[in-house]
Scaffold this motif. Structure first.
Motif, PDB file in Angstrom:
ATOM      1  N   SER A 248     -40.027   0.462  14.589  1.00 10.15           N
ATOM      2  CA  SER A 248     -39.972   1.217  15.843  1.00 10.15           C
ATOM      3  C   SER A 248     -40.372   0.307  16.988  1.00 10.15           C
TER       4      SER A 248
ATOM      5  N   VAL B  90     -37.265   0.169  24.263  1.00  6.68           N
ATOM      6  CA  VAL B  90     -36.107  -0.425  24.921  1.00  6.68           C
ATOM      7  C   VAL B  90     -36.572  -1.138  26.192  1.00  6.68           C
TER       8      VAL B  90
ATOM      9  N   VAL C 149     -34.379  -4.218  22.248  1.00  2.73           N
ATOM     10  CA  VAL C 149     -35.409  -3.382  21.634  1.00  2.73           C
ATOM     11  C   VAL C 149     -36.422  -4.319  20.982  1.00  2.73           C
TER      12      VAL C 149
ATOM     13  N   VAL D 260     -29.664   1.197  16.138  1.00  5.85           N
ATOM     14  CA  VAL D 260     -30.735   1.695  16.999  1.00  5.85           C
ATOM     15  C   VAL D 260     -30.483   3.170  17.293  1.00  5.85           C
TER      16      VAL D 260
ATOM     17  N   VAL E 245     -32.270   6.532  19.396  1.00  5.51           N
ATOM     18  CA  VAL E 245     -33.279   7.006  20.340  1.00  5.51           C
ATOM     19  C   VAL E 245     -33.319   8.524  20.289  1.00  5.51           C
TER      20      VAL E 245
ATOM     21  N   LEU F  98     -28.935   3.869  27.435  1.00  8.18           N
ATOM     22  CA  LEU F  98     -30.274   3.429  27.045  1.00  8.18           C
ATOM     23  C   LEU F  98     -31.030   2.994  28.291  1.00  8.18           C
TER      24      LEU F  98
ATOM     25  N   MET G 175     -37.549   3.653  26.752  1.00  7.63           N
ATOM     26  CA  MET G 175     -37.259   4.614  25.688  1.00  7.63           C
ATOM     27  C   MET G 175     -37.814   4.132  24.354  1.00  7.63           C
ATOM     28  N   SER G 176     -38.342   5.067  23.573  1.00  4.19           N
ATOM     29  CA  SER G 176     -38.761   4.748  22.200  1.00  4.19           C
ATOM     30  C   SER G 176     -37.529   4.718  21.306  1.00  4.19           C
ATOM     31  N   ALA G 177     -37.468   3.734  20.437  1.00  2.00           N
ATOM     32  CA  ALA G 177     -36.290   3.548  19.592  1.00  2.00           C
ATOM     33  C   ALA G 177     -36.707   3.240  18.163  1.00  2.00           C
ATOM     34  N   ASP G 178     -35.915   3.742  17.220  1.00  2.00           N
ATOM     35  CA  ASP G 178     -36.069   3.420  15.797  1.00  2.00           C
ATOM     36  C   ASP G 178     -34.945   2.471  15.406  1.00  2.00           C
TER      37      ASP G 178
END
Length: 440
Positions: A80, A83, A242, A262, A264, A305, A309-312
């Motif tokens: 995790s 961005v 990311v 990726v 979000v 994006l 932003m949080s991204a996995d």
């Protein structure tokens, strides 16, 4: 022979007349032994007996048999991160003064060279006028001294002037040329200073932060020590990165160019495809956990994006389609790495118990990729084999017996069918629980 008495059925407190001529399944006490049981009762008794027998057989088998099947195995690593823009530029003005025009706002897209901010140009314009006047004077003085130098040279040739007098005129000409060059440089700098009052976009991108407003007096970073006033921050959001932290145990499988997906929270059903840009060499240590920062570059043509932003991120390490595989829980010991032979790659082997005619037998197999739930089998087993999978909780005595049996595998001779595989043994070498379970 005593007759069988019918037992009435009571509903709502009243006896109900029996419509069926079939006698009750339970005869009353005192009925003669010569009566035969009805067929329904016999069928129920038989089914119950078989169910109890099956339950007893299953209770004796402390393991499960899982067939070797073809599966698609995808090996991934998850991380995790956040961005961030691929290119981020802080915009400051080289000119100091009051902001008289602010042409853009946060979120606006601009092209390279577009006017963003205009600073009060009066002082730079006055400086330019003064530089222009000084340049005109310097050029006129140089022209006058050049004419004097030409007359002095003629007089020197006709011996109408001494050498010392001529040298003085030549020195004055050199000083005049120097003054002209200095005036030209001052004029050029004044022109640049006036141009600096108009702040233009250094690249095409999006304004992500607005740090000043119209009417604010700003400082130049080239004139003071404070670094200047931040006007705007812009970024090129067509490419984003990311930044994630990957555990050191997975780092050997991460390399630049590795494909990644990726996701979000804003678009959970729309994955974005990217690739690893670089793996930073300096580790981040938090307590006992060591991780390395990894940058994943993602194309973002629609600007969906956003920075922050949080991204996995899911790294696509390996994929094998339609390969023979077994549950990873079937391995009764840790996998071992075999020394490579000449011209061959490094192989990994493990030990599993395979269903045989005399009971489960230990077999060493070659393994491929694994997703932790299933492991690819590259040698030692075929499609008709079944492997033993022990439950999570088994008897401690059985576990110790299995461990002792596995410790003796190093002394087992190799099987000719698979290099590195032990020969098949009978159930007499296994713990009693396994032998009884297989026979049942």
């Amino acid at each position: 022979m005593l007759p069988v008495r019918m037992v009435p059925i009571i509903q709502s407190g009243r006896p109900v007349k029996q419509r069926s001529r079939t006698p009750s399944l339970l005869p009353v006490a005192g009925a003669g032994s010569g009566h035969r049981r009805p067929r329904a009762a016999l069928a129920l008794f038989t089914v119950g007996t078989l169910a109890a027998g099956c339950h007893s057989a299953q209770a004796k088998r402390p393991y499960a048999l899982v067939p070797v099947q073809r599966r698609n195995i995808v090996v991934t690593a998850l991380a995790s991160g956040v961005v961030q823009p691929d290119t981020l530029v802080e915009i400051k003005s080289k000119a100091s003064g009051e902001i008289i025009r602010m042409m853009v706002d946060a979120g606006q897209q601009v092209d390279r060279g577009s006017l963003l901010v205009e600073i009060d140009p009066r002082t730079p314009r006055n400086t330019l006028k003064q530089a222009q006047a000084d340049l005109d004077v310097a050029r006129a003085r140089q022209a006058t001294i050049e004419a004097e130098e030409r007359r002095a040279r003629q007089l020197l040739q006709s011996q109408g002037m001494s050498r010392q007098e001529y040298d003085s005129v030549a020195l004055a000409l050199a000083n005049a040329k120097d003054a002209t060059i200095t005036a030209e440089l001052s004029f050029d700098n004044a022109t640049i200073g006036l141009d600096n009052t108009k702040v233009r976009a250094p690249m095409s991108g999006t304004i992500v932060l607005k740090g000043a407003e119209r009417g604010q007096v700003i400082a130049s970073p080239t004139e003071g020590v404070g670094g200047g006033t931040l006007l705007l921050t812009m970024a090129d959001l067509t490419l984003v990165e990311v930044r994630v932290k990957v555990d050191e145990t997975d780092l050997r499988q991460i390399h630049p160019g590795l494909a990644a997906t990726v996701v979000v929270a804003a678009y959970p059903n729309r994955p974005f495809q990217g690739s690893v840009l670089k793996v930073e060499p300096q580790a981040d240590t938090a307590g006992t956990v060591t991780a390395f920062p990894v940058l994943v570059r993602v194309a973002n043509p629609a600007n969906l994006l956003k920075p922050g932003m949080s991204a996995d991120v899911e790294f696509h390490i390996a994929r094998q389609d339609s390969v023979w595989a077994i549950p990873s829980a079937a391995f009764q010991a840790a996998l071992t790495v075999e020394p490579p032979r000449a011209g061959e790659a490094v192989t990994t082997t493990g030990v599993v118990f395979v269903k045989g005619t005399d009971g489960p037998t230990p077999v060493r197999v070659r393994t491929g990729v694994t997703d932790l739930d299933y492991t690819e089998i590259t040698g030692g087993l075929s499609g008709g084999d079944s492997v033993v999978v022990l439950p999570a909780q088994i008897d401690d005595r059985l576990r110790r017996q299995l461990r002792a049996r596995l410790d003796r595998l190093t002394e087992v001779p190799r099987s000719p069918a698979l290099p590195g595989a032990p020969s098949v043994h009978g159930a007499k070498d296994l713990p009693p629980n396994l032998r009884e379970g297989e026979k049942s």
